[in-house]
Scaffold this motif. Sequence first.
Motif, PDB file in Angstrom:
ATOM      1  N   VAL A 248      18.602 -81.216 -12.314  1.00 10.18           N
ATOM      2  CA  VAL A 248      17.669 -81.677 -13.353  1.00 10.18           C
ATOM      3  C   VAL A 248      16.253 -81.788 -12.792  1.00 10.18           C
ATOM      4  O   VAL A 248      15.276 -81.340 -13.402  1.00 10.18           O
ATOM      5  N   HIS A 249      16.130 -82.378 -11.598  1.00 15.92           N
ATOM      6  CA  HIS A 249      14.806 -82.569 -10.993  1.00 15.92           C
ATOM      7  C   HIS A 249      14.138 -81.233 -10.671  1.00 15.92           C
ATOM      8  O   HIS A 249      12.910 -81.097 -10.771  1.00 15.92           O
ATOM      9  N   LEU A 250      14.949 -80.245 -10.285  1.00 15.79           N
ATOM     10  CA  LEU A 250      14.390 -78.938  -9.950  1.00 15.79           C
ATOM     11  C   LEU A 250      14.088 -78.099 -11.190  1.00 15.79           C
ATOM     12  O   LEU A 250      13.453 -77.045 -11.085  1.00 15.79           O
ATOM     13  N   GLY A 251      14.555 -78.562 -12.338  1.00 10.48           N
ATOM     14  CA  GLY A 251      14.313 -77.816 -13.565  1.00 10.48           C
ATOM     15  C   GLY A 251      15.116 -76.532 -13.663  1.00 10.48           C
ATOM     16  O   GLY A 251      14.693 -75.565 -14.310  1.00 10.48           O
ATOM     17  N   ILE A 252      16.274 -76.520 -13.020  1.00 11.80           N
ATOM     18  CA  ILE A 252      17.124 -75.326 -13.025  1.00 11.80           C
ATOM     19  C   ILE A 252      17.884 -75.243 -14.346  1.00 11.80           C
ATOM     20  O   ILE A 252      18.511 -76.218 -14.775  1.00 11.80           O
ATOM     21  N   ASP A 253      17.816 -74.112 -15.000  1.00 13.21           N
ATOM     22  CA  ASP A 253      18.428 -73.922 -16.319  1.00 13.21           C
ATOM     23  C   ASP A 253      19.813 -73.319 -16.168  1.00 13.21           C
ATOM     24  O   ASP A 253      19.959 -72.149 -15.821  1.00 13.21           O
ATOM     25  N   LEU A 254      20.837 -74.133 -16.413  1.00 11.49           N
ATOM     26  CA  LEU A 254      22.224 -73.649 -16.409  1.00 11.49           C
ATOM     27  C   LEU A 254      22.778 -73.572 -17.828  1.00 11.49           C
ATOM     28  O   LEU A 254      23.992 -73.611 -18.027  1.00 11.49           O
ATOM     29  N   GLU A 255      21.865 -73.463 -18.790  1.00 16.55           N
ATOM     30  CA  GLU A 255      22.297 -73.403 -20.190  1.00 16.55           C
ATOM     31  C   GLU A 255      23.167 -72.166 -20.426  1.00 16.55           C
ATOM     32  O   GLU A 255      22.849 -71.069 -19.953  1.00 16.55           O
ATOM     33  N   GLY A 256      24.247 -72.378 -21.135  1.00 19.27           N
ATOM     34  CA  GLY A 256      25.171 -71.283 -21.420  1.00 19.27           C
ATOM     35  C   GLY A 256      26.263 -71.138 -20.378  1.00 19.27           C
ATOM     36  O   GLY A 256      27.177 -70.331 -20.549  1.00 19.27           O
ATOM     37  N   ILE A 257      26.177 -71.910 -19.293  1.00 22.37           N
ATOM     38  CA  ILE A 257      27.205 -71.864 -18.247  1.00 22.37           C
ATOM     39  C   ILE A 257      28.015 -73.151 -18.316  1.00 22.37           C
ATOM     40  O   ILE A 257      27.464 -74.247 -18.303  1.00 22.37           O
ATOM     41  N   THR A 258      29.316 -73.024 -18.425  1.00 22.93           N
ATOM     42  CA  THR A 258      30.188 -74.191 -18.487  1.00 22.93           C
ATOM     43  C   THR A 258      30.323 -74.801 -17.104  1.00 22.93           C
ATOM     44  O   THR A 258      30.598 -74.108 -16.127  1.00 22.93           O
ATOM     45  N   THR A 259      30.115 -76.107 -17.021  1.00 19.59           N
ATOM     46  CA  THR A 259      30.238 -76.810 -15.746  1.00 19.59           C
ATOM     47  C   THR A 259      31.217 -77.969 -15.902  1.00 19.59           C
ATOM     48  O   THR A 259      31.338 -78.563 -16.978  1.00 19.59           O
ATOM     49  N   LYS A 260      31.906 -78.293 -14.810  1.00 19.07           N
ATOM     50  CA  LYS A 260      32.853 -79.393 -14.787  1.00 19.07           C
ATOM     51  C   LYS A 260      32.688 -80.170 -13.488  1.00 19.07           C
ATOM     52  O   LYS A 260      32.232 -79.633 -12.477  1.00 19.07           O
ATOM     53  N   ALA A 261      33.089 -81.433 -13.529  1.00 21.52           N
ATOM     54  CA  ALA A 261      32.927 -82.287 -12.361  1.00 21.52           C
ATOM     55  C   ALA A 261      33.921 -81.961 -11.260  1.00 21.52           C
ATOM     56  O   ALA A 261      33.636 -82.142 -10.079  1.00 21.52           O
ATOM     57  N   SER A 262      35.104 -81.500 -11.626  1.00 17.03           N
ATOM     58  CA  SER A 262      36.137 -81.243 -10.619  1.00 17.03           C
ATOM     59  C   SER A 262      36.858 -79.941 -10.914  1.00 17.03           C
ATOM     60  O   SER A 262      36.813 -79.423 -12.036  1.00 17.03           O
ATOM     61  N   LEU A 263      37.538 -79.454  -9.888  1.00 14.92           N
ATOM     62  CA  LEU A 263      38.327 -78.227 -10.047  1.00 14.92           C
ATOM     63  C   LEU A 263      39.471 -78.449 -11.019  1.00 14.92           C
ATOM     64  O   LEU A 263      39.838 -77.555 -11.792  1.00 14.92           O
ATOM     65  N   ALA A 264      40.052 -79.654 -11.028  1.00  8.68           N
ATOM     66  CA  ALA A 264      41.144 -79.963 -11.959  1.00  8.68           C
ATOM     67  C   ALA A 264      40.669 -79.865 -13.403  1.00  8.68           C
ATOM     68  O   ALA A 264      41.370 -79.313 -14.265  1.00  8.68           O
ATOM     69  N   ASP A 265      39.477 -80.407 -13.668  1.00 12.55           N
ATOM     70  CA  ASP A 265      38.941 -80.323 -15.025  1.00 12.55           C
ATOM     71  C   ASP A 265      38.673 -78.873 -15.420  1.00 12.55           C
ATOM     72  O   ASP A 265      38.923 -78.466 -16.565  1.00 12.55           O
ATOM     73  N   ALA A 266      38.156 -78.093 -14.482  1.00 11.66           N
ATOM     74  CA  ALA A 266      37.878 -76.684 -14.762  1.00 11.66           C
ATOM     75  C   ALA A 266      39.169 -75.923 -15.039  1.00 11.66           C
ATOM     76  O   ALA A 266      39.227 -75.079 -15.947  1.00 11.66           O
ATOM     77  N   LEU A 267      40.212 -76.190 -14.269  1.00  6.98           N
ATOM     78  CA  LEU A 267      41.489 -75.513 -14.478  1.00  6.98           C
ATOM     79  C   LEU A 267      42.089 -75.892 -15.826  1.00  6.98           C
ATOM     80  O   LEU A 267      42.628 -75.041 -16.549  1.00  6.98           O
ATOM     81  N   SER A 268      41.978 -77.163 -16.177  1.00  8.81           N
ATOM     82  CA  SER A 268      42.493 -77.608 -17.474  1.00  8.81           C
ATOM     83  C   SER A 268      41.796 -76.877 -18.621  1.00  8.81           C
ATOM     84  O   SER A 268      42.444 -76.388 -19.565  1.00  8.81           O
ATOM     85  N   LEU A 269      40.468 -76.767 -18.533  1.00 10.96           N
ATOM     86  CA  LEU A 269      39.717 -76.055 -19.572  1.00 10.96           C
ATOM     87  C   LEU A 269      40.067 -74.568 -19.579  1.00 10.96           C
ATOM     88  O   LEU A 269      40.213 -73.954 -20.654  1.00 10.96           O
ATOM     89  N   ALA A 270      40.210 -73.993 -18.398  1.00 12.30           N
ATOM     90  CA  ALA A 270      40.541 -72.569 -18.312  1.00 12.30           C
ATOM     91  C   ALA A 270      41.887 -72.281 -18.967  1.00 12.30           C
ATOM     92  O   ALA A 270      42.048 -71.272 -19.664  1.00 12.30           O
ATOM     93  N   MET A 271      42.861 -73.142 -18.735  1.00 18.04           N
ATOM     94  CA  MET A 271      44.189 -72.929 -19.326  1.00 18.04           C
ATOM     95  C   MET A 271      44.147 -73.086 -20.839  1.00 18.04           C
ATOM     96  O   MET A 271      44.836 -72.369 -21.566  1.00 18.04           O
ATOM     97  N   LYS A 272      43.334 -73.995 -21.335  1.00 22.72           N
ATOM     98  CA  LYS A 272      43.188 -74.148 -22.786  1.00 22.72           C
ATOM     99  C   LYS A 272      42.591 -72.887 -23.389  1.00 22.72           C
ATOM    100  O   LYS A 272      43.025 -72.403 -24.437  1.00 22.72           O
ATOM    101  N   ARG A 273      41.558 -72.353 -22.724  1.00 16.44           N
ATOM    102  CA  ARG A 273      40.936 -71.127 -23.218  1.00 16.44           C
ATOM    103  C   ARG A 273      41.912 -69.952 -23.196  1.00 16.44           C
ATOM    104  O   ARG A 273      41.825 -69.050 -24.037  1.00 16.44           O
ATOM    105  N   ALA A 274      42.799 -69.984 -22.229  1.00 15.16           N
ATOM    106  CA  ALA A 274      43.775 -68.897 -22.111  1.00 15.16           C
ATOM    107  C   ALA A 274      44.958 -69.082 -23.055  1.00 15.16           C
ATOM    108  O   ALA A 274      45.836 -68.214 -23.124  1.00 15.16           O
ATOM    109  N   GLY A 275      45.000 -70.212 -23.770  1.00 13.12           N
ATOM    110  CA  GLY A 275      46.062 -70.438 -24.743  1.00 13.12           C
ATOM    111  C   GLY A 275      47.271 -71.153 -24.192  1.00 13.12           C
ATOM    112  O   GLY A 275      48.305 -71.240 -24.881  1.00 13.12           O
ATOM    113  N   PHE A 276      47.172 -71.701 -22.989  1.00 13.30           N
ATOM    114  CA  PHE A 276      48.290 -72.445 -22.412  1.00 13.30           C
ATOM    115  C   PHE A 276      48.176 -73.918 -22.781  1.00 13.30           C
ATOM    116  O   PHE A 276      47.084 -74.482 -22.867  1.00 13.30           O
ATOM    117  N   VAL A 277      49.341 -74.523 -23.016  1.00 17.53           N
ATOM    118  CA  VAL A 277      49.401 -75.954 -23.319  1.00 17.53           C
ATOM    119  C   VAL A 277      50.218 -76.612 -22.224  1.00 17.53           C
ATOM    120  O   VAL A 277      51.378 -76.235 -21.979  1.00 17.53           O
TER     121      VAL A 277
END
Length: 297
Positions: A248-277
């Motif tokens: 934020v301080h550097l003014g870096i624009d990551l708009e349009g890129i999905t970010t997550k706090a942890s690898l577990a959260d990213a994997l959970s989102l990835a599996m949802k996008r892939a249609g896995f429950v």
Amino acid sequence: MKQNSAAVEDLLTTQREQVLAEWRNELASTAGGRSLSSDSRETDELINAILVGVRASGNTENFDDTPWNHVRDVLAGLSRSRAAQGATAAETSRFVLALKRPLFAGLQRRFGGQPEVLIEATWEISSLLDNMAQYTVSTYQRSREEVIARQQQELLELSTPVVKLWDGVLAVPMIGTLDSGRTQLVMETLLQRIVETGSALAIIDITGVPTVDTLVAQHLLKTVTAIRLMGADCIISGIRPQIAQTIVHLGIDLEGITTKASLADALSLAMKRAGFVVTRGKAAAALPLSATLGAAD
């Protein structure tokens, strides 16, 4: 052929075996207790190469000339071998310099009654061996640089593995500093794996990246762009509070890129996008201790 060069050739021809024996003894006792001794093949080969060089050139002054190619080849092979064995550059050069004493002694025996010839031949052989020793150091340094570069490349490949987390989901755990060379390697490896596996989603985990600055962010953006050009999508995980504030301080624009706090959260989102429950099943009931001991009996 110069008179002093002829004297060197005469010495190496008439007293070859004695010079070799004295050289090997010198090698065995040099370097403060650390032996520089080698097998007879190395010493024989180098003496023969020097003799060929003297005969072909007629002098020892121009060590870079063609007649000394064979000597340089022998020294290069010796330096590479010693570098691979862990010897230092100084030890490698001392291997050559240890030949001075036997040659000086041989010249004294051979031309002790001819002072002018002795002085000129001694100077010539001293200059030649100095050039040879310097050449071993230069070759050694190049060999070590090649080894270091190869090891760095191998470490880069080991530190940026592309892991298949699930069907259609790849992950790249980043650890350490992210520079241009490493980004290029990550990009190439990841894109190749996307093609091989047909994956539609890639997770770049930067939990192990200590700091994120403008340059690192640009590298990440380039990687995400390349992934999207391949028809896949990307999630960046490991966005810690400190990194979020820095971005934020550097003014870096990551708009349009999905970010997550942890690898577990990213994997959970990835599996949802892939249609896995993913659902939590009932844990298996633990057996009583008596039943476990009975089963063991």
